[in-house]
Design a protein around this motif. Structure first.
Motif, mmCIF file in Angstrom:
data_model
loop_
_atom_site.group_PDB
_atom_site.id
_atom_site.type_symbol
_atom_site.label_atom_id
_atom_site.label_comp_id
_atom_site.label_asym_id
_atom_site.label_seq_id
_atom_site.Cartn_x
_atom_site.Cartn_y
_atom_site.Cartn_z
ATOM 1 N N PHE A 174 35.776 0.238 -42.727
ATOM 2 C CA PHE A 174 34.893 -0.060 -43.130
ATOM 3 C C PHE A 174 34.556 1.375 -43.645
ATOM 4 O O PHE A 174 33.996 1.230 -45.077
ATOM 5 C CB PHE A 174 33.714 0.163 -42.016
ATOM 6 C CG PHE A 174 33.884 -1.350 -40.984
ATOM 7 C CD1 PHE A 174 32.950 -2.415 -41.658
ATOM 8 C CD2 PHE A 174 34.725 -1.717 -40.580
ATOM 9 C CE1 PHE A 174 33.238 -3.895 -41.266
ATOM 10 C CE2 PHE A 174 34.994 -2.950 -39.679
ATOM 11 C CZ PHE A 174 34.073 -3.646 -40.251
ATOM 12 N N VAL B 145 36.021 0.531 -47.308
ATOM 13 C CA VAL B 145 35.948 -0.321 -48.347
ATOM 14 C C VAL B 145 34.260 0.653 -48.993
ATOM 15 O O VAL B 145 34.114 0.386 -49.962
ATOM 16 C CB VAL B 145 35.651 -1.719 -47.691
ATOM 17 C CG1 VAL B 145 34.686 -3.056 -48.152
ATOM 18 C CG2 VAL B 145 36.908 -2.165 -47.424
ATOM 19 N N TRP B 146 33.641 1.144 -47.925
ATOM 20 C CA TRP B 146 31.998 0.887 -48.064
ATOM 21 C C TRP B 146 32.603 2.245 -49.496
ATOM 22 O O TRP B 146 31.572 2.273 -50.211
ATOM 23 C CB TRP B 146 31.585 2.267 -46.704
ATOM 24 C CG TRP B 146 30.989 0.908 -46.320
ATOM 25 C CD1 TRP B 146 31.081 0.212 -45.530
ATOM 26 C CD2 TRP B 146 29.849 -0.073 -46.840
ATOM 27 N NE1 TRP B 146 30.367 -0.943 -45.183
ATOM 28 C CE2 TRP B 146 29.046 -1.394 -45.886
ATOM 29 C CE3 TRP B 146 29.153 -0.201 -48.291
ATOM 30 C CZ2 TRP B 146 28.934 -1.904 -45.554
ATOM 31 C CZ3 TRP B 146 28.050 -0.901 -47.921
ATOM 32 C CH2 TRP B 146 27.893 -1.977 -47.507
ATOM 33 N N LEU C 137 32.909 0.594 -52.531
ATOM 34 C CA LEU C 137 31.384 -0.072 -52.857
ATOM 35 C C LEU C 137 30.647 0.868 -53.356
ATOM 36 O O LEU C 137 29.434 0.786 -54.486
ATOM 37 C CB LEU C 137 31.040 -0.925 -52.100
ATOM 38 C CG LEU C 137 31.800 -1.594 -51.282
ATOM 39 C CD1 LEU C 137 31.734 -2.616 -50.149
ATOM 40 C CD2 LEU C 137 32.549 -2.997 -52.889
ATOM 41 N N ASP D 150 20.599 -8.148 -49.205
ATOM 42 C CA ASP D 150 21.723 -9.026 -49.585
ATOM 43 C C ASP D 150 21.097 -9.836 -51.232
ATOM 44 O O ASP D 150 21.497 -9.564 -52.617
ATOM 45 C CB ASP D 150 22.346 -10.593 -49.217
ATOM 46 C CG ASP D 150 22.952 -9.630 -47.842
ATOM 47 O OD1 ASP D 150 23.374 -9.076 -47.610
ATOM 48 O OD2 ASP D 150 22.721 -11.070 -46.964
ATOM 49 N N PRO E 158 31.084 -7.523 -56.168
ATOM 50 C CA PRO E 158 32.125 -6.764 -54.790
ATOM 51 C C PRO E 158 31.190 -6.361 -53.393
ATOM 52 O O PRO E 158 31.853 -6.811 -52.433
ATOM 53 C CB PRO E 158 33.271 -5.832 -54.846
ATOM 54 C CG PRO E 158 33.845 -6.130 -56.301
ATOM 55 C CD PRO E 158 32.066 -6.805 -56.733
ATOM 56 N N TYR E 159 30.783 -6.282 -53.677
ATOM 57 C CA TYR E 159 29.222 -5.107 -52.839
ATOM 58 C C TYR E 159 28.632 -6.238 -52.335
ATOM 59 O O TYR E 159 28.463 -6.562 -50.780
ATOM 60 C CB TYR E 159 28.000 -4.004 -53.470
ATOM 61 C CG TYR E 159 26.813 -3.773 -52.615
ATOM 62 C CD1 TYR E 159 27.496 -2.716 -52.326
ATOM 63 C CD2 TYR E 159 25.747 -3.891 -53.113
ATOM 64 C CE1 TYR E 159 26.800 -2.055 -51.235
ATOM 65 C CE2 TYR E 159 24.733 -3.212 -52.762
ATOM 66 C CZ TYR E 159 25.247 -2.656 -51.589
ATOM 67 O OH TYR E 159 23.698 -1.993 -51.122
ATOM 68 N N TRP F 273 30.672 -8.105 -50.012
ATOM 69 C CA TRP F 273 30.790 -7.348 -48.371
ATOM 70 C C TRP F 273 29.629 -7.370 -47.959
ATOM 71 O O TRP F 273 29.326 -7.659 -46.808
ATOM 72 C CB TRP F 273 31.185 -5.939 -48.731
ATOM 73 C CG TRP F 273 31.443 -5.392 -48.113
ATOM 74 C CD1 TRP F 273 30.718 -4.170 -47.083
ATOM 75 C CD2 TRP F 273 32.604 -5.057 -47.053
ATOM 76 N NE1 TRP F 273 31.338 -3.444 -46.322
ATOM 77 C CE2 TRP F 273 32.363 -4.325 -45.413
ATOM 78 C CE3 TRP F 273 34.172 -6.190 -46.847
ATOM 79 C CZ2 TRP F 273 33.740 -4.032 -44.854
ATOM 80 C CZ3 TRP F 273 35.424 -5.825 -45.792
ATOM 81 C CH2 TRP F 273 34.532 -5.146 -44.953
ATOM 82 N N PHE G 5 29.718 -10.472 -45.933
ATOM 83 C CA PHE G 5 30.296 -10.888 -44.988
ATOM 84 C C PHE G 5 30.283 -9.710 -44.031
ATOM 85 O O PHE G 5 29.884 -10.171 -42.754
ATOM 86 C CB PHE G 5 31.401 -9.687 -45.434
ATOM 87 C CG PHE G 5 32.571 -9.774 -44.386
ATOM 88 C CD1 PHE G 5 33.363 -10.570 -44.163
ATOM 89 C CD2 PHE G 5 32.858 -9.340 -43.800
ATOM 90 C CE1 PHE G 5 34.103 -10.801 -42.237
ATOM 91 C CE2 PHE G 5 33.905 -8.534 -42.493
ATOM 92 C CZ PHE G 5 34.327 -9.975 -42.068
ATOM 93 N N ALA G 6 29.521 -8.432 -44.277
ATOM 94 C CA ALA G 6 28.733 -7.676 -42.979
ATOM 95 C C ALA G 6 27.214 -8.759 -42.431
ATOM 96 O O ALA G 6 27.185 -8.532 -41.402
ATOM 97 C CB ALA G 6 27.919 -6.584 -44.314
#
Length: 163
Positions: A57, A60-61, A64, A121, A144-145, A148, A151-152
């Motif tokens: 996490f 990735v964050w 992003l 979103d 990509p954000y 993700w 996905f979150a």
């Protein structure tokens, strides 16, 4: 290189960097705020099988936040009337991102977190759509954000449903 050109180049660099720094700062503040919950609450939740290890996490964050900040920085370099609206969307999505961390982790409220992340979103998608005609790469940097975030949202929904 003239002094004026050098000053202009430095101004452009700062214009691109400030949204990146702001994004990283918001992310760092959110990470600090959710530390206790990640240690004392999150490990005990029933999570979906696709849940990545906790170490994934922050990596990735961070990536992003850099990409989304760069997206906004590149928009700010444009002389386009739409950049003010895009800056507002960018700041709103950054606020919602932080607010989701507050609701989900700090308040330990997956339902309110879910409502927040669904709005997030849509705001991120709206930003990417509106950025496309202004600066295509800025829109692409948000993809990509958005992936993700979706996905979150799935992770949040599962946690809400099974806890």
């Amino acid at each position: 290189m003239t002094m004026q050109k050098s000053s202009s180049t430095m101004g452009n660099i700062l214009t691109v960097i400030w949204p990146i720094v702001l994004s990283l700062a918001v992310g760092a503040l959110a990470a600090y705020m959710q530390e206790d919950s990640i240690r004392n609450w999150y490990p005990y939740l029933n999570k979906p099988p696709l849940t990545p290890p906790n170490a994934v996490f922050p990596v990735v964050w961070t990536i992003l936040y850099i990409m989304t900040g760069l997206s906004m920085g590149l928009i700010l370099l444009k002389s386009d009337d739409r950049k003010r609206f895009l800056r507002t969307l960018f700041l709103f999505q950054l606020f919602l991102n932080f607010f989701w961390c507050y609701l989900f982790f700090y308040r330990q409220n997956p339902l309110n977190g879910l409502v927040c992340i669904v709005v997030l979103d849509w705001i991120a998608i709206w930003y990417a759509v509106k950025a496309w005609p202004v600066k295509k790469i800025s829109s692409i940097l948000f993809w990509p954000y958005i992936a993700w975030l979706c996905f979150a949202t799935y992770l949040n929904l599962y946690i809400y449903m099974y806890n």
